[in-house]
Design an enzyme around this catalytic site. Structure first.
Site, PDB file in Angstrom:
ATOM      1  N   LEU A   1     -14.215   8.725 -13.975  1.00  0.00           N
ATOM      2  CA  LEU A   1     -13.807   8.466 -12.585  1.00  0.00           C
ATOM      3  C   LEU A   1     -12.405   9.014 -12.380  1.00  0.00           C
ATOM      4  O   LEU A   1     -11.509   8.774 -13.201  1.00  0.00           O
ATOM      5  CB  LEU A   1     -13.798   6.953 -12.308  1.00  0.00           C
ATOM      6  CG  LEU A   1     -13.235   6.511 -10.951  1.00  0.00           C
ATOM      7  CD1 LEU A   1     -14.232   6.819  -9.830  1.00  0.00           C
ATOM      8  CD2 LEU A   1     -12.912   5.014 -10.931  1.00  0.00           C
TER       9      LEU A   1
ATOM     10  N   ASP B   1      -6.077  -2.782   3.083  1.00  0.00           N
ATOM     11  CA  ASP B   1      -5.199  -3.458   4.044  1.00  0.00           C
ATOM     12  C   ASP B   1      -5.539  -4.948   4.148  1.00  0.00           C
ATOM     13  O   ASP B   1      -6.688  -5.345   3.951  1.00  0.00           O
ATOM     14  CB  ASP B   1      -5.352  -2.782   5.418  1.00  0.00           C
ATOM     15  CG  ASP B   1      -4.217  -3.160   6.362  1.00  0.00           C
ATOM     16  OD1 ASP B   1      -3.141  -3.565   5.881  1.00  0.00           O
ATOM     17  OD2 ASP B   1      -4.425  -3.049   7.589  1.00  0.00           O
TER      18      ASP B   1
ATOM     19  N   HIS C   1       0.012  -9.213  -2.084  1.00  0.00           N
ATOM     20  CA  HIS C   1       0.030  -7.933  -2.806  1.00  0.00           C
ATOM     21  C   HIS C   1      -0.415  -8.137  -4.255  1.00  0.00           C
ATOM     22  O   HIS C   1      -1.140  -7.317  -4.813  1.00  0.00           O
ATOM     23  CB  HIS C   1       1.427  -7.316  -2.753  1.00  0.00           C
ATOM     24  CG  HIS C   1       1.869  -6.955  -1.358  1.00  0.00           C
ATOM     25  ND1 HIS C   1       1.039  -6.310  -0.467  1.00  0.00           N
ATOM     26  CD2 HIS C   1       3.044  -7.156  -0.694  1.00  0.00           C
ATOM     27  CE1 HIS C   1       1.686  -6.136   0.683  1.00  0.00           C
ATOM     28  NE2 HIS C   1       2.902  -6.639   0.564  1.00  0.00           N
TER      29      HIS C   1
HETATM   30  C1  IPE Z   1      -2.020   1.291   5.653  1.00  0.00           C
HETATM   31  O1  IPE Z   1      -1.795  -0.038   5.950  1.00  0.00           O
HETATM   32  C2  IPE Z   1      -1.262   1.677   4.411  1.00  0.00           C
HETATM   33  C3  IPE Z   1      -1.785   1.149   3.157  1.00  0.00           C
HETATM   34  C4  IPE Z   1      -2.852   0.423   3.030  1.00  0.00           C
HETATM   35  C5  IPE Z   1      -1.040   1.510   1.990  1.00  0.00           C
HETATM   36  P1  IPE Z   1      -0.642  -0.500   6.950  1.00  0.00           P
HETATM   37  O2  IPE Z   1      -0.702  -1.967   7.022  1.00  0.00           O
HETATM   38  O3  IPE Z   1       0.648   0.105   6.513  1.00  0.00           O
HETATM   39  O4  IPE Z   1      -1.090   0.185   8.309  1.00  0.00           O
HETATM   40  P2  IPE Z   1      -0.765  -0.202   9.823  1.00  0.00           P
HETATM   41  O5  IPE Z   1       0.714  -0.409   9.911  1.00  0.00           O
HETATM   42  O6  IPE Z   1      -1.526  -1.449  10.135  1.00  0.00           O
HETATM   43  O7  IPE Z   1      -1.270   0.938  10.630  1.00  0.00           O
HETATM   44  C1  IPE Z   2      -1.793  -3.595   2.645  1.00  0.00           C
HETATM   45  O1  IPE Z   2      -1.601  -4.877   3.104  1.00  0.00           O
HETATM   46  C2  IPE Z   2      -0.841  -3.256   1.528  1.00  0.00           C
HETATM   47  C3  IPE Z   2       0.124  -2.198   1.863  1.00  0.00           C
HETATM   48  C4  IPE Z   2       0.275  -1.650   3.033  1.00  0.00           C
HETATM   49  C5  IPE Z   2       0.970  -1.750   0.788  1.00  0.00           C
HETATM   50  P1  IPE Z   2      -0.529  -5.248   4.208  1.00  0.00           P
HETATM   51  O2  IPE Z   2       0.743  -5.580   3.538  1.00  0.00           O
HETATM   52  O3  IPE Z   2      -0.432  -4.169   5.223  1.00  0.00           O
HETATM   53  O4  IPE Z   2      -1.179  -6.541   4.827  1.00  0.00           O
HETATM   54  P2  IPE Z   2      -1.274  -6.934   6.371  1.00  0.00           P
HETATM   55  O5  IPE Z   2      -1.914  -5.800   7.074  1.00  0.00           O
HETATM   56  O6  IPE Z   2       0.115  -7.193   6.830  1.00  0.00           O
HETATM   57  O7  IPE Z   2      -2.127  -8.151   6.369  1.00  0.00           O
HETATM   58 MG    MG Z   3      -1.407  -3.815   6.968  1.00  0.00          MG
END
Ligand code: IPE
Ligand code: IPE
Ligand code: MG
Length: 243
Positions: A128, A17, A34
């Site tokens: 792995l 995240d 991303h």
């Molecule tokens: C969790 O992250 C999902 C992934 C890392 C794929 P999110 O950014 O979607 O989670 P929330 O919305 O902060 O809970």
């Molecule tokens: C995690 O990063 C990637 C996915 C959920 C696919 P985010 O896109 O949730 O990044 P933040 O949390 O908004 O910084």
């Molecule tokens: Mg996020």
């Protein structure tokens, strides 16, 4: 090849995240975050293999992530599938077995084909296991498991009393992987966000404020060292108290 140091986790889960925030801090569109996140994933896979970890389960796209703006969803889907198309040869050579853990039933035939190919090409690898949680939600996973067990009961194959924890676990996407020993979450949020709800029952949780694109070998090692200091009691009394 390098073996796993005694006490290191066999199975590590990562909630990757913080990509969006990483980009925003640089006044860039979220998609740049991303893209950087893919590099961090490659580093993590390499390091997990190097440290002798057997299974790495990465949260790449949740069932709730479909609720993001359409452009971001499309970008993410394209990026994830491009990455696996590009990297699959290298993953195969490095001994990584790729497994999709998520709901594949409602994916387009193209996308299903990419995952099938990745899984088939790497099926014999043993170094792995890389479980990719894509279109994954813990509740969706448990719901489909319940449905499948209900079908087995309806067909007279099992009785309701034969629904045991093991039988339920055997219907999860992650089967037959053992439960994760350690779950790392980057980006600082202290929640599971629907990741491995059943499997995380006794996982050690490690949250770091480091954003996913900044997560490298040093940060991974810090998480592993933190894990080594934990005492996993599984409801028992501390071994230090047992005389
Ligand atoms: C969790 O992250 C999902 C992934 C890392 C794929 P999110 O950014 O979607 O989670 P929330 O919305 O902060 O809970
Ligand atoms: C995690 O990063 C990637 C996915 C959920 C696919 P985010 O896109 O949730 O990044 P933040 O949390 O908004 O910084
Ligand atoms: Mg996020």
């Amino acid at each position: 090849m390098s073996g796993r140091t005694k006490g290191l986790p066999e199975h590590v889960g990562i909630i990757m995240d913080g990509n969006g925030r990483w980009a925003r801090r640089r006044a860039l569109p979220r998609t740049f975050g991303h893209q950087e996140g893919v590099k961090a994933l490659k580093r993590a896979v390499r390091y997990a293999a190097q440290r002798g970890i057997s299974i790495l389960t990465v949260y790449a796209f949740s069932t709730e992530n479909w609720n993001r703006p359409r452009e971001e969803v499309e970008f993410l889907l394209g990026l994830i599938h491009r990455t696996f198309l590009q990297e699959i040869e290298e993953l195969r050579e490095e001994g990584v077995r790729v497994v999709l853990v998520g709901d594949r039933t409602n994916l387009s035939p193209d996308i299903q084909g990419i995952w099938r190919r990745a899984e088939e090409l790497t099926a014999a690898n043993r170094r792995l296991i890389l479980n990719v949680a894509f279109n994954y939600g813990g509740r969706a996973e448990l719901t489909q498991a319940a449905r499948e067990l209900a079908r087995q009961v309806a067909r007279g194959e099992i009785t309701p009393d034969e629904i045991t924890e093991e039988r339920l676990a055997s219907q999860l996407y992650t089967w037959p992987s053992p439960d994760p020993d350690l779950i790392i979450r980057t980006g600082g949020e202290r929640r599971l966000s629907n990741f491995l709800l059943w499997q995380a029952a006794y996982s050690e949780l490690y949250v770091t404020d480091v954003l996913w694109p900044d997560f490298g070998e040093r940060e991974f090692e810090q998480a592993l060292q933190d894990y080594l200091r934990r005492e996993r009691r599984f409801g028992r009394v501390s071994t230090k108290e047992q005389k």
